[in-house]
Design a protein around this motif. Structure first.
Motif, PDB file in Angstrom:
ATOM      1  N   VAL A   1      37.765  50.522  34.052  1.00  0.00           N
ATOM      2  CA  VAL A   1      38.054  50.723  35.480  1.00  0.00           C
ATOM      3  C   VAL A   1      37.676  52.144  35.881  1.00  0.00           C
ATOM      4  O   VAL A   1      37.037  52.366  36.925  1.00  0.00           O
ATOM      5  CB  VAL A   1      39.555  50.440  35.781  1.00  0.00           C
TER       6      VAL A   1
ATOM      7  N   SER B   1      45.748  55.635  30.027  1.00  0.00           N
ATOM      8  CA  SER B   1      45.540  54.943  28.743  1.00  0.00           C
ATOM      9  C   SER B   1      46.650  55.298  27.747  1.00  0.00           C
ATOM     10  O   SER B   1      47.018  56.468  27.620  1.00  0.00           O
ATOM     11  CB  SER B   1      44.189  55.355  28.150  1.00  0.00           C
TER      12      SER B   1
ATOM     13  N   VAL C   1      48.818  44.890  32.623  1.00  0.00           N
ATOM     14  CA  VAL C   1      48.300  45.232  31.287  1.00  0.00           C
ATOM     15  C   VAL C   1      49.181  46.307  30.644  1.00  0.00           C
ATOM     16  O   VAL C   1      49.605  46.176  29.487  1.00  0.00           O
ATOM     17  CB  VAL C   1      46.832  45.717  31.380  1.00  0.00           C
TER      18      VAL C   1
ATOM     19  N   GLY D   1      45.953  46.141  36.109  1.00  0.00           N
ATOM     20  CA  GLY D   1      46.282  47.237  35.187  1.00  0.00           C
ATOM     21  C   GLY D   1      47.787  47.445  35.050  1.00  0.00           C
ATOM     22  O   GLY D   1      48.274  47.812  33.974  1.00  0.00           O
ATOM     23  N   SER D   2      48.538  47.214  36.154  1.00  0.00           N
ATOM     24  CA  SER D   2      50.004  47.359  36.085  1.00  0.00           C
ATOM     25  C   SER D   2      50.560  46.369  35.061  1.00  0.00           C
ATOM     26  O   SER D   2      51.449  46.699  34.256  1.00  0.00           O
ATOM     27  CB  SER D   2      50.652  47.075  37.444  1.00  0.00           C
TER      28      SER D   2
ATOM     29  N   ALA E   1      52.705  52.683  36.798  1.00  0.00           N
ATOM     30  CA  ALA E   1      51.510  51.875  37.072  1.00  0.00           C
ATOM     31  C   ALA E   1      51.695  50.944  38.275  1.00  0.00           C
ATOM     32  O   ALA E   1      50.752  50.271  38.694  1.00  0.00           O
ATOM     33  CB  ALA E   1      51.134  51.069  35.826  1.00  0.00           C
TER      34      ALA E   1
ATOM     35  N   TYR F   1      40.707  48.647  29.098  1.00  0.00           N
ATOM     36  CA  TYR F   1      40.814  48.256  30.522  1.00  0.00           C
ATOM     37  C   TYR F   1      40.788  49.493  31.427  1.00  0.00           C
ATOM     38  O   TYR F   1      39.994  49.566  32.369  1.00  0.00           O
ATOM     39  CB  TYR F   1      42.090  47.446  30.757  1.00  0.00           C
ATOM     40  N   VAL F   2      41.647  50.467  31.107  1.00  0.00           N
ATOM     41  CA  VAL F   2      41.709  51.690  31.931  1.00  0.00           C
ATOM     42  C   VAL F   2      40.354  52.398  31.901  1.00  0.00           C
ATOM     43  O   VAL F   2      39.852  52.874  32.922  1.00  0.00           O
ATOM     44  CB  VAL F   2      42.832  52.623  31.425  1.00  0.00           C
TER      45      VAL F   2
ATOM     46  N   TYR G   1      47.166  54.504  36.551  1.00  0.00           N
ATOM     47  CA  TYR G   1      47.070  54.048  35.157  1.00  0.00           C
ATOM     48  C   TYR G   1      46.687  55.197  34.226  1.00  0.00           C
ATOM     49  O   TYR G   1      45.813  55.998  34.533  1.00  0.00           O
ATOM     50  CB  TYR G   1      45.999  52.954  34.990  1.00  0.00           C
TER      51      TYR G   1
ATOM     52  N   ASP H   1      39.621  47.157  39.381  1.00  0.00           N
ATOM     53  CA  ASP H   1      41.007  46.707  39.177  1.00  0.00           C
ATOM     54  C   ASP H   1      41.408  45.807  40.343  1.00  0.00           C
ATOM     55  O   ASP H   1      41.394  46.239  41.492  1.00  0.00           O
ATOM     56  CB  ASP H   1      41.936  47.919  39.110  1.00  0.00           C
TER      57      ASP H   1
ATOM     58  N   SER I   1      44.399  47.796  26.347  1.00  0.00           N
ATOM     59  CA  SER I   1      44.889  48.586  27.488  1.00  0.00           C
ATOM     60  C   SER I   1      44.002  49.804  27.697  1.00  0.00           C
ATOM     61  O   SER I   1      43.638  50.134  28.829  1.00  0.00           O
ATOM     62  CB  SER I   1      46.336  49.048  27.242  1.00  0.00           C
TER      63      SER I   1
END
Lengths: 249, 251
Positions: free
Chosen positions: A238, A58, A165, A162-163, A150, A234-235, A56, A245, A231
């Motif tokens: 994590v 950002s 997202v 995450g993929s 991702a 989230y990254v 992932y 994740d 996004s």
């Protein structure tokens, strides 16, 4: 509140209106939404760390450009392009003119009293929206590539939260970009006679496709704005180890 | 029968005030019905302009609870009736009396727009246009010239800028600019004479349009894009230099 006579040549006092509905909710919500995004983006862009984890990356840091000796966050090198795209976007013009400049704050509510000059001085650059659109198209390609990557966990296919997202991020950014008014003009809006122009039928079809996205340009603007920030968050979370994740596959 | 209180502007350009009237509510009533009721029972001298009562003549524009609307298309059941309903004339235009304003400025602006100059007729003596070529401008032909868009536009309403022609006439320009048969180049006058650059896309014209014409998205923004292409786009300028095309050449 004092009022001017109908038809008077005297400018009305700022915010004068007879409206009794909650007209201020729209501009206030817009101002809060845009401010929150700007503050978060500025903070996230200046961090310069925790922008990637595993497959992932950002979207605030994509494409990742880190020239040797560059002392600042790499996000600064790229964010001007999507930022310029949104700043010159016709929908965002409406939102910031209403929410921040009060020109006007809402329909039939008296505008701010300072001198209004339209597209003059710095505002003439609003006419360069199409150039930011070209760059935004490049970002759609880059973010789509990021979304595909991702799903690549150490060389094997996998699906993490995450993929999904990052995939949704690419989809939302694309839907916003493909509804751009400049794009609508360039693909076929500039044609006067589709039946006479070369490739006229194809351009008319393309114009209709872009018009489909353009009808919900405001909605895509907000969805993509929220999701690109989400996004990054989230990254970042994590990467910092605050959340894990979850692997779906 | 339930009664609704109306506060109606009474006066002329010298002075005026809101006067209260009570009107019995009836089923399917619109604001114009109430104004007629007031005129018939309490204020015979109340001036109001109206004609078709069907949202097609564009005569009865007013500001109802502060929002520009057609009186004949504003049903009472969309208004909060626990409070008085305020009816005022359009604020942008000079007041004549009560709810009647002088909208003649618009007719003067209209005269400044050059009419359609069509291509020569085809060999069989006709002008032919394909549906795909005219569908964009058909939307603009729905305009009933109520001038609510001209009234609400802050450029004229608040900033008193009179060299901007306003949304109604940008719609008319869009009809001509996008017309498949028109031969005139109009982009320079859109920029320099009609001052399209004053529009900052806040879309109030679209919000108040009773015909729901996409004034901003379908007319003004496409015109702005054409003007941007002709006068602000360095790549387009380079392309024209290489191909010998003119800035406002029709396609």
């Amino acid at each position: 509140m004092s009022e001017t006579t109908p038809g008077s040549s005297v400018s009305r006092p700022f915010l004068e209106t007879r409206r009794e509905d909650n007209w201020w909710v729209g501009p206030m919500a817009t101002a809060m939404g845009l401010l929150a995004f700007t503050v978060y983006t500025t903070w996230a862009a200046l961090q310069g760390e925790h922008y990637s984890w595993g497959p992932y990356l950002s979207p605030f840091y994509s494409p990742l450009i880190k020239p040797e000796g560059w002392p600042l966050s790499p996000a600064i090198l790229i964010l001007w392009a999507p930022g310029g795209f949104r700043l010159t976007c016709y929908y965002y013009r409406k939102s910031y003119y209403r929410a921040f400049m009060a020109m006007p704050p809402a329909c039939a509510v008296a505008a701010a009293p300072h001198k209004y000059r339209g597209e003059r001085a710095l505002f003439i650059f609003q006419n360069l929206h199409r150039f930011f659109f070209y760059l935004a198209m490049l970002f759609v390609v880059i973010l789509t590539y990021d979304a595909i990557i991702a799903f690549n966990f150490d060389g094997s296919f996998g699906i993490g939260v995450g993929s999904i997202v990052l995939t949704l991020n690419a989809v939302f950014i694309a839907a916003f970009t493909f509804g751009c008014n400049s794009f609508r003009h360039l693909v076929g809006g500039n044609v006067d006679c589709y039946s006479c122009a070369s490739m006229g039928k194809q351009r008319h079809l393309l114009w209709r496709v872009v018009t489909f996205f353009n009808k919900k340009h405001m909605e895509w603007a907000w969805i993509s704005l929220f999701w690109v920030g989400f996004s990054d968050a989230y990254v970042r979370l994590v990467s910092m180890g605050i959340i894990t994740d979850m692997r779906i596959l | 029968m339930k009664e609704v209180t109306f506060r109606v502007f009474r006066g002329d350009k010298e002075k005026g005030e809101l006067k209260e009237y009570k009107v019995p509510l009836s089923e399917g009533m619109v604001v114009l019905d109430a104004i007629h009721e007031i005129q018939a029972t309490e204020a015979n001298d109340l001036a109001v302009r109206w004609n078709c009562k069907a949202g097609k003549c564009g005569s009865c524009g007013a500001e109802i609870n502060g929002k520009p609307r057609l009186m004949c298309m504003t049903r009472m059941d969309v208004l909060p009736m626990d409070k008085p309903v305020t009816v005022e004339p359009m604020k942008r235009f000079p007041l004549v009396k009560d709810l009647v304003t002088d909208v003649s400025w618009n007719f003067e602006v209209n005269k400044r727009i050059r009419p359609l100059k069509p291509q020569p007729r085809q060999a069989d003596g006709t002008h032919r246009m394909m549906q795909m070529d005219v569908e964009r401008i058909q939307e603009f032909h729905k305009c009933i010239e109520c001038f609510l868009c001209q009234n609400v536009c802050h450029v004229m309403r608040d900033h008193k800028i009179t060299d901007f022609i306003g949304p109604r006439f940008l719609i008319r320009c869009a009809t001509l600019v996008m017309h498949p048969l028109d031969t005139e180049n109009r982009l320079r006058e859109l920029k320099d004479d009609f001052r399209i650059g004053y529009c900052n896309i806040t879309k109030c014209c679209t919000e108040v349009c009773p015909e729901e014409i996409g004034i901003t998205d379908n007319a003004i923004i496409p015109l702005k894009e054409r003007v941007a292409g002709a006068f602000y786009d360095p790549l387009a300028w380079l392309w024209r230099l290489l191909t010998g095309k003119k800035a406002d050449q029709r396609t």
